[in-house]
Design a protein around this motif. Sequence first.
Motif, short mmCIF file in Angstrom:
data_model
loop_
_atom_site.label_atom_id
_atom_site.label_comp_id
_atom_site.label_asym_id
_atom_site.label_seq_id
_atom_site.Cartn_x
_atom_site.Cartn_y
_atom_site.Cartn_z
N GLN A 1 -29.95 37.90 -25.47
CA GLN A 1 -30.80 37.67 -24.30
C GLN A 1 -30.48 36.32 -23.65
N THR A 2 -30.34 35.29 -24.49
CA THR A 2 -30.07 33.96 -23.95
C THR A 2 -28.71 33.91 -23.27
N SER A 3 -27.68 34.48 -23.90
CA SER A 3 -26.33 34.45 -23.33
C SER A 3 -26.27 35.22 -22.01
N ALA A 4 -26.92 36.38 -21.98
CA ALA A 4 -26.92 37.18 -20.75
C ALA A 4 -27.65 36.45 -19.63
N THR A 5 -28.78 35.83 -19.96
CA THR A 5 -29.52 35.07 -18.95
C THR A 5 -28.69 33.93 -18.40
N ASP A 6 -27.97 33.24 -19.26
CA ASP A 6 -27.11 32.14 -18.82
C ASP A 6 -26.00 32.65 -17.90
N ARG A 7 -25.44 33.81 -18.23
CA ARG A 7 -24.37 34.37 -17.38
C ARG A 7 -24.92 34.75 -16.01
N LEU A 8 -26.09 35.37 -15.99
CA LEU A 8 -26.70 35.74 -14.71
C LEU A 8 -26.96 34.50 -13.85
N ALA A 9 -27.53 33.47 -14.45
CA ALA A 9 -27.83 32.25 -13.71
C ALA A 9 -26.55 31.59 -13.18
N SER A 10 -25.50 31.60 -13.99
CA SER A 10 -24.26 30.92 -13.58
C SER A 10 -23.64 31.58 -12.35
N ASN B 1 -10.88 29.83 -8.96
CA ASN B 1 -12.04 29.00 -8.66
C ASN B 1 -12.63 28.43 -9.95
N PRO B 2 -12.51 27.14 -10.18
CA PRO B 2 -13.06 26.55 -11.41
C PRO B 2 -14.58 26.53 -11.43
N TYR B 3 -15.22 26.86 -10.30
CA TYR B 3 -16.68 26.82 -10.22
C TYR B 3 -17.29 28.22 -10.21
N ALA B 4 -16.49 29.25 -10.50
CA ALA B 4 -17.02 30.62 -10.56
C ALA B 4 -17.98 30.75 -11.73
N GLY B 5 -18.87 31.72 -11.65
CA GLY B 5 -19.83 31.95 -12.72
C GLY B 5 -19.20 32.62 -13.92
N LEU B 6 -20.00 32.88 -14.95
CA LEU B 6 -19.53 33.47 -16.20
C LEU B 6 -19.78 34.97 -16.28
N ARG B 7 -20.50 35.52 -15.33
CA ARG B 7 -20.82 36.95 -15.41
C ARG B 7 -19.60 37.80 -15.03
N VAL B 8 -19.25 38.74 -15.90
CA VAL B 8 -18.18 39.70 -15.63
C VAL B 8 -18.82 41.02 -15.23
N ARG B 9 -18.31 41.63 -14.17
CA ARG B 9 -18.84 42.90 -13.68
C ARG B 9 -17.79 44.00 -13.80
N GLN B 10 -18.28 45.23 -13.86
CA GLN B 10 -17.39 46.39 -13.92
C GLN B 10 -17.18 46.95 -12.52
N SER B 11 -15.94 47.30 -12.20
CA SER B 11 -15.65 47.95 -10.93
C SER B 11 -16.41 49.26 -10.83
N GLY B 12 -16.74 49.66 -9.61
CA GLY B 12 -17.45 50.91 -9.41
C GLY B 12 -16.56 52.12 -9.27
N THR B 13 -15.23 51.91 -9.27
CA THR B 13 -14.32 53.05 -9.08
C THR B 13 -13.25 53.17 -10.15
#
Length: 416
Positions: free
Chosen positions: A117-126, A341-353
């Motif tokens: 929960q903590t790691s996921a929350t941190d990724r979302l915020a980033s 981009n060195p300032y990108a967030g930590l959240r990884v997303r899945q492509s929709g296709t």
Amino acid sequence: MDLLESLNVDDLPEQQTRFSHLLHDSDDFGLKLGFDACCACGKKNPNFDCPSCRRVKYCSETCCRADSSLCLDGDIGEEAALGHTSVICSLLNLCTDDEVMEGKNPAEISALDKGQQTSATDRLASEFESYPATLANVIMDGAPYQNVLKKCAGKGITIHVIGASQDSELWQGHPDPIQEKKVFEGYADALAEIAEKNKLSWIRLHFFGPELCEEMKDRTTPIPPVQATKSRSNLIVRMFQKSYRIDNNISPPDIAVFFNPGFTCTDYDWEQSLSFLRSNEIPFLVATNTEMECMADIQYLMDRQLFQDIPAGLKSVLLGEEGIDGDEDEEDDSVSFLSLNPYAGLRVRQSGTMANDVYVKSRWIFGGISGGISERKRQAPPASAQGDNSRQELTTVKKRKTTGSGNSKTSNPALI
């Protein structure tokens, strides 16, 4: 990215869905691999999920094993997609955790342990906080913006964020409800060093986009001091719920910023909105999700004479393998750039296709000065040009055959 280090991976494996073997039978193969088609053989209506991440569909366990093997057909090149590797599977499991925390369903959240929960929350915020961090830090250090900062020193500067939306640049959905309401303070904090270093009295930050919320009012926020004893600058935010147009009621931009614009997305028409770039020399910054989108956006701007020069390291690709005669020994005085981009967030997303394709929002950035490239340098670049995403900054670029991640503003939340 710390999460990649934890997986012992140096770089994000963006495009890993295998599909070249399917094109032998149909050049216009358009099914969503891993979603409405088997990610290995392409058959419709698959009903077998990867047993680990359950985010990639196959028609059978045999196809699942084939997609996880090192080679699908015995002839995989070193730059080809690797399929559903253990790294991709691990990243997709993180995608599930992030979506659970984003959905805020108590029953689903309780199924995750406290660490998840903590790691996921941190990724979302980033991911949310990467927008002001990217805008401020790249403008502060980037070569295209230094002349404007000098010209505006002692006065103020106007920045237009074009194509903005509530749930990205303006933090709607931030995992911390308190921080969600402090989005303008977040931008003020990020821009503090620019304001103090250049002795700016104000920074105007104008957001434009049809997806902006009408209820969100304009705001003036003090920019906090960095080393000074008190604040001497204000952040003046204005919201425009419309497509980008300059009129007498809007201060013209000193710098234009685009987060994940998707210039080539067929659902949006950028021609009118970008007309101001053609007739004005304006420093601009573009952030994109993947290397392919980055190259496509550069191509789009170049084709329409909206980009004054080519980023260093891309001339051999965009101007042909040998470049232009006489350019080889010419000193490169371009201020344009292209890099991770060195300032990108930590959240990884899945492509929709393409189910094995992953991305990080705003992971690639490029910038320069608007206006047509000089006639001597202009030449139609190859339509299939592609960069090498194995380096932090693109000083050399190789051609290779790839396909896009399938991201679109209607089918995938990547391009908002």
